[in-house]
Every structure is written in structure tokens, then in C-alpha cells.
Design an enzyme around this catalytic site. Structure first.
Site, PDB file in Angstrom:
ATOM      1  CE  LYS B 164      40.172  30.402  26.380  1.00 48.83           C
ATOM      2  NZ  LYS B 164      41.017  29.980  27.508  1.00 48.83           N
ATOM      3  CE1 TYR B 249      43.712  29.098  23.720  1.00 45.78           C
ATOM      4  CE2 TYR B 249      42.903  27.749  25.518  1.00 45.78           C
ATOM      5  CZ  TYR B 249      43.576  28.861  25.077  1.00 45.78           C
ATOM      6  OH  TYR B 249      44.114  29.737  25.979  1.00 45.78           O
TER       7      TYR B 249
END
Lengths: 398, 398
Positions: B164, B249
Site C-alpha cells: 500500500k 493508515y
């Protein structure tokens, strides 16, 4: 044995009251609060008599001159925090009470040694001008009454300390500031945290460069409010919802930790539809602030979530956090730097005593308070912009 | 004693490398990683021999079938986290390496028992289609290379796990999703936290009602980034700044903790003028999200402040906090409820092993991954809107 029914009732009531109030207060403080300077004198004598037996006991100096305070509004804050705090004051003593409830005032007068002739109500409040014992008036009323009772107090020739938020609107704040100028009296807003050790140390750290350069401040302040009928949920009395009452701590902290004024802000609000508590005021309002040096603040304010009372100052090289940050006692400080996380414990001090003594000192020495009316006005001005940003969905410039 | 200079140099280099790598890894894991299944077999035998002496020692079952993995990109993450994690995997083993640095690949192949014939470079990468040992390709390259190497991997008939952020733009994400569909292969994004115990427990708590109804989520993610020449600070390779790398996140946590998709957002950004690190990408970007149920999130992302890695889910009746929340190990969880603050300790598990085994299971059992390409696309779409909101100063609807 006094047989008069009134008096018996009075005693019973008083005993019940003492039990409830005494729960969280040390016995020594109660004694001090009840008998005042005489207790200190007695303690001095007792110490002199036993000096050889307790050579290590250090006795504080006898207090000097104290200013006389009138407490206006005998609610939870006055009864459980402010009145007991006088026992810890060096420069302030309570000499008058102003309340719409004579029974409450009478009980508290007896408890704190206030002369019954110095009990006022909201009708004869202005006659306090004729009472030379009163130097300072502390306004502990619902927000919507701050402006009126501050202005009346100033017009009565007294200095005024007003609880926060200073008032409901910037216009009301300006009226209060103007009245203080006209009367040539001091006007201070009760930003208690500016006077207690933990917040002062956090300010010092943020300014010192110990954490590098401050980049971001995050703060959450709120609680899950109860009784839907309380004044805090009434727009006329409160002026707004969580932001006015508790979110103001996050805003004020972001300002005192940066020592800057925000230049723009955004906000997002949510109020649970159908919740009987939030018919008139907002539940949750989160806001972002931008400061001139580039510091950004991310703040949350709510009447709808489990108690939050925290801020963290994040610098380039470390961070300092207070949690709880702004409640009356039991604050805790954590510092992270050089891969070390430590908790710092500072002296336990009564916030209200420190705050009131600051005001007394300003009155006695003719100094400007650290948190004058202008400070309260700034928060109110910003809070109005926060509401505007939440409503418009646009960044608001200041 | 081998007298060839090359070989001597090689040994020296390898020893140095082992010392550096071994610092944070338990010796037992190193052994397991180096000799693979033979170590397990030896351990089984040794246990059998000493069974009467250590009757309490429970030996794990021998692993079943394992999928074969190729690691593409041998940077910090691959070397220090992903490759060592295979020792903890039940269903995944490393069988191939893809790198532009043959020396690095050779050393790591030796260390992790990878057949030297299974070392690829970026030119012959596509020939991996002819290697039946490889089932899954793990893309651990800079963000700007995710799309190309994922698509080429899928076209080579392999399943792909991409780090990611999934890519630099929603369009790149869509290309990857389309390529997976066309090739009928699995595509997963490495949202590691969804597979480890602490975040899973926080999700469970937030959904269970144990904290009442979730009202606000706050999260700060960031660190003070170093070397100005690293790819994370290069727009072409990174796609963006702190938001793409670490702020994601906070965004992803807000989504998985609510199990809702945001409907609108605001953002505020600051980048220090003249800082050589931030010529191409943003330093700090804070953002606020609104979810359909009324939950609000307040998030902070930065490359300019001391490490922050935290979220707190604040409900009507309590809160749960992870700090650290999303780093590779050492997560901590605090729960506040009914005036009790407790720290909960959960089993220590290797995040990467859990994540890779999930992908292996999906491949072996033909199941859809928990975090498919569509999940990566959603974050990218929202991040583009966060940039838009920061730029325009307006609430952006989603």
C-alpha cells in the site's frame, strides 16, 4: 438541645450536606475553610508548643492581606470547587455570596464563615457597591448571565472574574470589556489551566524548543452529557453546545500552547437526530486550525462521547501530552523524546486557588490579569467562526 | 580455506550483512528461515528424543502445502520484515526474488534458501510466467511501480499482493483491478493491520457495542522523515507525500473501524517552505471525515513530526486506543470503560506472516481476499479528495 423545629431541620440538612460535600475534601481543608484564620493561628500555637517534639515540621507563613470575594451563583462548581478552594488561597477569602436560593446561601455561609449580612440575591445584587468588604466578584452563573452580572458588578465598583466561556457572543464580551474600562476595574476570565503547574509546564516545553519546533497539536475535549433539562443544553442560557462549554478548552489550549492566533479554520459537526438532549445546541463539533507559523491543530469537542480530556503537542523531535489535561485535578503528563517515554509528576495545586490568588494579586498590585476580557473575546470570536465553518463547509479566514 | 578474492569478499560482505540483519530477529527464527523445513524436521526429531525429559513441550503440526512466493523489490521492508516473516508462515514460502541488484538478490537467496535460478531482474521479470514454483507475487516496490509490476505479474498468470498505497492514482488502481479480472487471478492489497490481533480486536470492539455507539475516531500517523533523496519524497515514484505513505493508515483505520465509507471530508495542509525534503510532496496534511451514521473522524498525517502512530475509537460509553496502532510489532491497546482504564495484551503474531498466509489461503481455496484491489482503490479515491479539499479549502462530497 434546641427544640425549635426550624433549627432541627436546619441541623439535619446541614449534616447531610456536609457528608455529601466532604467526600472528596481532606479534613484539614474543611477545618481551614470553616474557621479561617483562627485555625491557622491555633495551628501556629500548637506547633510552637511541640516544636522540640517535631523539629521537621515547616509551618507556612501567616497569610498577608487578602482580598474579599463575592461568589455569584451557587451551583456545582461554586459548591464543590470554588468555595473549598479558598482554604488554599494565600490572597483571597470569601466574604459574600449571591444566590437566588437563600437556603443554599445560608448553609454555605455557615460552612465558610461568611457573615449572613453579606448574602445577596439577584434583586439586591447591585447594592454590593455599598459593601467595602467585597473587592472581587466571581461570576459562576450560566453563560447567558455572565455579561449582565459582570457589567452590574463592574458598575458596582468591583473587580470581576467571570467563568468561561466569557459570554455567549463577541458582542457581549465587548460590553463587558467596555464596562471594565469605564469603571476602571479589572476584568479577568477564569481560564483556570493557565494558572496550574501542568499546563504551564506544557506551555514552557512547547516554547522552549525541547521538542523541536511544534508542528501539530491534537486535542479532544468532551463528555457524555446527562439531564436534558440542564442549562448547558438551553441555547438562551448556554449560547451554544459542547464547543462553548468544553471544546473551548481545546481551542484555548491550541492558542496558549502556540502563543499564536489562528488565521483560518475548518469544522465539521454532528448532532444525533431526535436525541432529547440536543434540541437546541450541537452535540459534536470537530475543528482544524491553522496558525501563522504553520502549526496545525486538530480538535474535537462533544457532549455525546465518553469523557475525553487530552491534548498532545507534537514537535519535530518529541511530544508532550496531558491526559487528563484540563480537569480540576489529577492531571497527568507524558513526554516522549529521544525514544524515551516518561511520565512527569508536578506538585499538586488547587487550580481555583491559584486562579483566584492571581486575580487578587492583580487587584492589590494594579496589574493586568494574564487572562483578561480580551482573551475571552478572542475565543468567542473564533468559536463563532467555527460554527460558521461547520455550517458553510468552507474554510473560514480570521 | 578458500583463497579466491571474490569469494573472500563475498564472505565478508555476507557476515556484515548477517550482523546487521540479525539485530532485531530471534536466533530461532533465523535458523528456521535459513534452513527451512529441515530445521522443523530436526526440531521434531530432537523433541522425540527428549520427549520424556520435556513432556510439556508442544510441537506444532508440520505445515501442509505452501504456496510459492516471489518478492519483487528488495528494499528495507522486504529485507527486514517480509523475508524473515516466511519463517512464521504456515501456508507461504519464498521461492523467487526479483531485483535490479543481483548482489542483493544472491545474498538473500542464500539466506532464505531460494534457488538461484529463481532470481529475476526487471528485464526478465515477465518470464516468471514459466516458473511453476511461483504462485503469488508480492510487489514491494516504490508506489509508482506498483501498477506496472502488478499488471505484468497478473499477465504472467500469477496472483498478486501489492504493498500500500495500491498505486499513485485511482486510474492505476483500476488498471490493476481490470488486469486481475482479465487474468482471473487474485489481487490483494497489503493492508497488514487487518490481519493482526490488535486491530482485529479493536474492530470487533467498535462493532460490538461494548463501547456504546462509536461517535468519533481520532488518529495521528506520521514521522520525521530523513534523507531528502529517498523515493518517498519523489512525486513520480511516491505519488504524493505523507498522506500516501503513512496518513493512509489513519484513513484506512477510520474506514475499517466504522465499516462505513465517508460521505464528505475537509482537509488542511502545511509544508515548510524551503525544506529540502518537501520540494515535491506535502509534509503535513490533517483531515476530517464524516460517515453516514454520523461518526466523525479527525486524522493527522505528517512527514515532519516526531513519530505518531495512534488511533482512538471514542464511543458513548467508553473508548479503545491503540498506540502504537499500525507499526510492524509492539502494538499496545488501552480500553476505558466504566471508569476503568486497562491495558489488554494480545498474542504476539507476525503481521506479514498472517497477511501472506491469508493470501495463500485465498489462492488455495479460491476465496476473495479481505483487502482486494477494490479496497486499495477506495483509499486512493478518498486520498485524491483529501488533496482536493486541502487545496480548495472546501468540504468535498464523496
Amino acid at each position: 438541645m434546641d427544640a425549635r423545629p426550624e433549627s432541627r431541620d436546619g441541623k439535619w440538612s446541614r449534616r447531610k450536606f456536609l457528608t455529601e460535600v466532604g467526600g472528596g475534601i481532606a479534613a484539614a481543608n474543611l477545618a481551614g475553610a470553616l474557621v479561617g484564620d483562627r485555625a491557622a493561628a491555633a495551628a501556629n500555637e500548637a506547633t510552637a508548643a511541640t516544636a522540640s517534639a517535631s523539629p521537621q515540621l515547616k509551618v507556612p507563613d501567616a497569610p498577608g492581606k487578602k482580598t474579599g470575594w463575592a461568589i455569584v451563583g451557587l451551583g456545582y462548581l461554586a459548591i464543590y470547587q470554588i468555595l473549598p478552594a479558598f482554604a488554599k488561597c494565600e490572597k483571597s477569602r470569601v466574604v459574600a455570596l449571591v444566590s437566588g436560593h437563600p437556603d443554599k446561601a445560608n448553609k454555605l455561609a455557615l460552612r465558610y464563615g461568611v457573615n449572613p449580612k453579606n448574602i445577596y440575591n439577584y434583586q439586591n445584587y447591585d447594592s454590593i457597591r455599598d459593601n467595602p468588604e467585597v473587592d472581587v466578584i466571581y461570576i459562576v452563573l450560566p453563560n447567558g448571565m455572565h455579561a449582565e452580572y459582570t457589567v452590574r458588578g463592574l458598575q458596582a465598583g468591583k473587580h470581576v472574574l467571570s467563568e468561561k466561556p466569557m459570554a455567549r457572543t463577541p458582542a457581549e464580551c465587548q460590553q463587558m470589556i467596555d464596562a471594565a474600562k469605564k469603571a476602571d476595574r479589572k476584568l479577568m476570565v477564569a481560564y483556570r489551566c493557565r494558572y496550574e503547574p501542568y499546563n504551564r509546564e506544557a506551555i514552557r516545553m512547547a516554547q522552549s524548543g525541547e521538542l523541536g519546533k511544534t508542528k501539530v497539536i491534537v486535542s479532544e475535549h468532551g463528555f457524555n452529557i446527562g439531564d436534558p433539562t440542564q442549562w448547558r443544553l438551553n441555547r438562551e442560557l448556554a449560547g451554544g453546545g459542547s464547543l462553548m462549554d468544553i471544546g473551548i478548552y481545546a481551542l484555548n489550549a491550541a492558542r496558549y500552547l502556540t502563543r499564536e492566533e489562528p488565521t483560518e479554520l475548518t469544522a465539521m459537526s454532528f448532532t444525533t437526530p431526535g436525541d432529547p438532549r440536543f434540541k437546541e445546541v450541537e452535540e459534536t463539533i470537530n475543528f482544524q486550525l491553522r496558525f501563522p507559523s504553520g502549526i496545525l491543530a486538530n480538535c474535537s469537542s462533544s457532549y455525546g462521547y465518553d469523557s475525553q480530556n487530552r491534548y498532545r503537542v507534537v514537535g519535530t523531535d518529541g511530544w508532550v501530552e496531558l491526559e487528563p489535561a484540563t480537569i480540576y485535578s489529577g492531571l497527568r503528563m507524558r513526554i516522549h523524546k529521544n525514544n524515551l517515554l516518561e511520565e512527569v509528576q508536578l506538585p499538586v495545586r488547587d487550580h481555583f486557588a491559584l486562579e483566584m490568588d492571581h486575580m487578587s494579586e492583580c487587584v492589590m498590585e494594579n496589574k493586568e490579569p494574564l487572562t483578561p476580557g480580551e482573551e475571552g473575546l478572542r475565543d468567542l470570536t473564533i468559536m463563532m467562526k467555527i460554527y460558521e465553518a461547520a455550517k458553510s463547509g468552507r474554510t473560514v479566514k480570521l
